[in-house]
Design an enzyme around this catalytic site. Structure first.
Site, PDB file in Angstrom:
ATOM      1  N   THR A 181      -3.536   4.644 -11.391  1.00 47.93           N
ATOM      2  CA  THR A 181      -3.875   5.107 -10.053  1.00 47.93           C
ATOM      3  C   THR A 181      -4.767   4.073  -9.375  1.00 47.93           C
ATOM      4  O   THR A 181      -5.388   3.233 -10.029  1.00 47.93           O
ATOM      5  CB  THR A 181      -4.622   6.449 -10.109  1.00 47.93           C
ATOM      6  OG1 THR A 181      -5.861   6.264 -10.816  1.00 47.93           O
ATOM      7  CG2 THR A 181      -3.798   7.504 -10.806  1.00 47.93           C
ATOM      8  N   GLU A 330       1.144  10.363 -10.650  1.00 47.70           N
ATOM      9  CA  GLU A 330       1.250  11.329 -11.742  1.00 47.70           C
ATOM     10  C   GLU A 330       2.465  12.242 -11.627  1.00 47.70           C
ATOM     11  O   GLU A 330       2.784  12.969 -12.582  1.00 47.70           O
ATOM     12  CB  GLU A 330      -0.007  12.206 -11.773  1.00 47.70           C
ATOM     13  CG  GLU A 330      -1.295  11.452 -12.035  1.00 47.70           C
ATOM     14  CD  GLU A 330      -1.984  10.971 -10.769  1.00 47.70           C
ATOM     15  OE1 GLU A 330      -3.212  10.828 -10.774  1.00 47.70           O
ATOM     16  OE2 GLU A 330      -1.282  10.719  -9.754  1.00 47.70           O
ATOM     17  N   LYS A 435     -16.398  20.140   5.646  1.00 47.43           N
ATOM     18  CA  LYS A 435     -16.882  21.521   5.602  1.00 47.43           C
ATOM     19  C   LYS A 435     -17.943  21.694   6.690  1.00 47.43           C
ATOM     20  O   LYS A 435     -19.067  21.212   6.566  1.00 47.43           O
ATOM     21  CB  LYS A 435     -17.449  21.841   4.218  1.00 47.43           C
ATOM     22  CG  LYS A 435     -16.406  21.738   3.101  1.00 47.43           C
ATOM     23  CD  LYS A 435     -16.998  21.979   1.739  1.00 47.43           C
ATOM     24  CE  LYS A 435     -15.915  21.939   0.674  1.00 47.43           C
ATOM     25  NZ  LYS A 435     -15.271  20.610   0.576  1.00 47.43           N
ATOM     26  N   TRP A 440     -13.310  24.869   6.976  1.00 43.08           N
ATOM     27  CA  TRP A 440     -12.725  23.570   6.682  1.00 43.08           C
ATOM     28  C   TRP A 440     -12.140  22.941   7.946  1.00 43.08           C
ATOM     29  O   TRP A 440     -11.461  23.608   8.734  1.00 43.08           O
ATOM     30  CB  TRP A 440     -11.587  23.703   5.670  1.00 43.08           C
ATOM     31  CG  TRP A 440     -12.049  23.891   4.253  1.00 43.08           C
ATOM     32  CD1 TRP A 440     -13.327  23.880   3.792  1.00 43.08           C
ATOM     33  CD2 TRP A 440     -11.222  24.131   3.115  1.00 43.08           C
ATOM     34  NE1 TRP A 440     -13.357  24.087   2.444  1.00 43.08           N
ATOM     35  CE2 TRP A 440     -12.074  24.244   2.001  1.00 43.08           C
ATOM     36  CE3 TRP A 440      -9.853  24.248   2.929  1.00 43.08           C
ATOM     37  CZ2 TRP A 440     -11.587  24.475   0.715  1.00 43.08           C
ATOM     38  CZ3 TRP A 440      -9.376  24.482   1.661  1.00 43.08           C
ATOM     39  CH2 TRP A 440     -10.233  24.589   0.557  1.00 43.08           C
TER      40      TRP A 440
END
Length: 538
Positions: A181, A330, A435, A440
């Site tokens: 990654t 992944e 936040k 959100w």
């Protein structure tokens, strides 16, 4: 039924048998073009396999590549993995300390290099603890003077070997490739693909339903603009030969002018790249008043959420089908780009909404949402939660680390919505959600709305501390060349496109945005540069 192992060597031999003359057209590092058919490619892969054995690279040994999208790099995916060794594709764009870390962590025994990465290898060689040999991928007879001890010529190695090689049979669950990654936080993590997972993802990603635009065999000329060290070129190093598609490789030249030139000359029908590639291409077309390459039918994009303005431009101004999918190192190919059944006759606004989603749940993959406490979230297109994945092509964990899957599900780090038809809508990365006042604010939706403004070339949103609301969004804008830097005009543009309380109080204009090694905006750097608390009025 016969029980035959699913092995990568079967792909290249199949292509050599049934698509022998179908071309791979690849730019070399020097800009020249190499052409050959799948039969010749398979012959060279077998020569490479013989060379691997002669170099005493054993079953299970890890072999690294620091290289771009060339025909020689393509051959490594078969000539190395097919012997039972493991190919570790390394991103040359990573920071030096990250490359040192992943080479040592993966325990690479040999490294394959090209002209652009040779200086990098020379610089890092003293820190690479496990590497015992170096192979230079250049033209025949080309072997530069180098500080690397015993540097070998790739072409000389192949020329010394015959093309008669019996691919071994072994457990299909054996490792085939390793891809790390990008490591935007902490060190990169190694994802190990197996022969089994690679074959299964190849079969799935070769279906017409995957792209919603594949044609049969050599009717398509595909171009993986995604580098081969990004999820194996989004698996096109496997899907193209499996389907017998003509494949065009851009070498090291990812500049829009070079890509456009190659697309036109080679009559590319389908190309795959991150949104920044398509943004740069559209910018070139508009700036130079060029038409879209006439044979191009489908633009596949993934890696990050595409701006609605880009999708609209490709569709309405250039008549190009643009398909989005979601995936990650992944979890390769876990969504498909084709729209849900019945949508072809839907109202234009419905089709527009569908085009903004990141594909639908694919065959062999399961996706679900959970809340902060791990409880299931409904797939109603409204509720959002932490996206998790599972399936035979999904990683359960990382190399030399404890498994990270929770109850058999891999946490992806994304916040998403899933609709009743299985389509996925990425809301934000969990670490990038802002936040504010207990609610959100999805940064990607604010960015997408800002990118719709004609004066905005790039946009990024980060959360910065606020004395009352905990966090508020800060919008960073790279203006288009010659455009006005008018923050009020951008706020007015955002009004009606996003919730009023999402609109940033502060907008800053910058010359450029820092990018990760995978072509995404590096928000860690943005937070370091611009993360001071807002002092605006409450």
């Amino acid at each position: 039924m016969m029980d035959r192992p699913l092995l990568i060597s079967g792909i290249i031999e199949h292509a050599a048998t049934v698509s022998a003359g179908t071309e791979i057209v690849a730019r070399r590092i020097d800009g020249s073009t190499h052409r050959y058919g799948y039969a010749e490619a398979a012959r060279r892969c077998r020569q490479l396999a013989n060379a691997i054995v002669r170099l005493s690279i054993a079953d299970g040994d890890v072999v690294g590549s620091l290289a771009w999208n060339t025909h020689q790099h393509f051959e490594l995916f078969y000539g190395i993995s097919g012997t039972g060794a493991v190919l570790h594709t390394i991103n040359p764009r990573l920071f030096d300390d990250q490359i040192v870390y992943i080479v040592n962590h993966a325990e690479d025994r040999w490294l394959f290099l090209d002209a652009t990465t040779l200086p990098l290898a020379e610089r890092l060689a003293p820190q690479l603890e496990t590497v015992r040999g170096w192979i230079y991928m250049g033209a025949p007879g080309e072997l530069p003077d180098s500080a690397l001890p015993g540097l070998l010529s790739y072409e000389d190695l192949l020329a010394a070997e015959g093309d008669d090689y019996d691919w071994p049979e072994f457990d299909e669950r054996k490792a085939s490739t390793i891809c790390y990654t990008s490591g935007t936080t902490g060190q990169p993590k190694g994802v190990v693909n197996t022969h089994r997972s690679t074959i299964l993802s190849t079969l799935y990603m070769s279906t017409a339903d995957m792209i919603g635009g594949y044609a049969a065999g050599a009717t398509d000329t595909v171009m993986p603009i995604a580098p081969m060290f990004h999820g194996n070129g989004w698996q096109m190093v496997y899907t193209a030969p499996a389907q017998g598609q003509r494949m065009v490789l851009p070498g090291r030249n990812f500049e829009p002018e070079k890509l456009y030139e190659q697309m036109v000359a080679e009559r590319v029908t389908l190309a795959a790249g991150v949104p920044t590639i398509w943004l740069a291409l559209v910018d070139l077309l508009k700036r130079e008043r060029l038409p879209m390459p006439p044979t191009l039918r489908v633009a596949l994009t993934a890696g990050t959420k595409a701006p609605p303005s880009l999708l609209r431009t490709l569709r309405e101004e250039y008549g190009l089908g643009c398909r989005q999918t979601w995936g990650m190192t992944e979890a390769l190919g876990v969504t498909k780009a084709s729209p849900p059944p019945g949508s072809a006759d839907a109202a234009p606004e419905v089709q527009e909404a569908l085009s903004l989603r990141q594909g639908r749940m694919g065959f062999l993959a399961e996706l679900r949402l959970v809340d902060d406490q791990g409880r299931p979230v409904p797939h109603d297109g409204e509720s959002q939660g932490h996206l998790q994945a599972r399936g035979p092509c999904v990683a359960a964990g990382y190399l030399k680390q404890d498994p990270v899957a929770v109850d058999g599900w891999l946490p992806t780090g994304d916040i998403a919505r899933i609709h009743a038809d299985g389509s996925v809508e990425i809301v934000d990365r969990a670490k990038d959600v802002i936040k504010s006042g207990g609610e959100w604010i999805p940064s990607v939706q604010v960015e997408a709305a800002a990118m719709d403004h004609p004066d905005v070339a790039q946009a990024a949103v980060i959360g910065v501390p606020h004395p009352k609301w905990q966090e508020r969004p800060l919008l960073l804008v790279v203006p288009r060349a010659g455009a006005a830097q008018d923050a009020d005009a951008i706020r007015a543009h955002l009004a009606g496109r996003i919730a009023k309380w999402w609109i940033p109080e502060e907008i800053r204009f910058v010359d450029e945005l820092p990018m990760t090694a995978t072509g995404k905006i590096h928000k860690v750097t943005l937070r370091e540069r611009y993360g001071d608390p807002l002092k605006a009025a409450e």
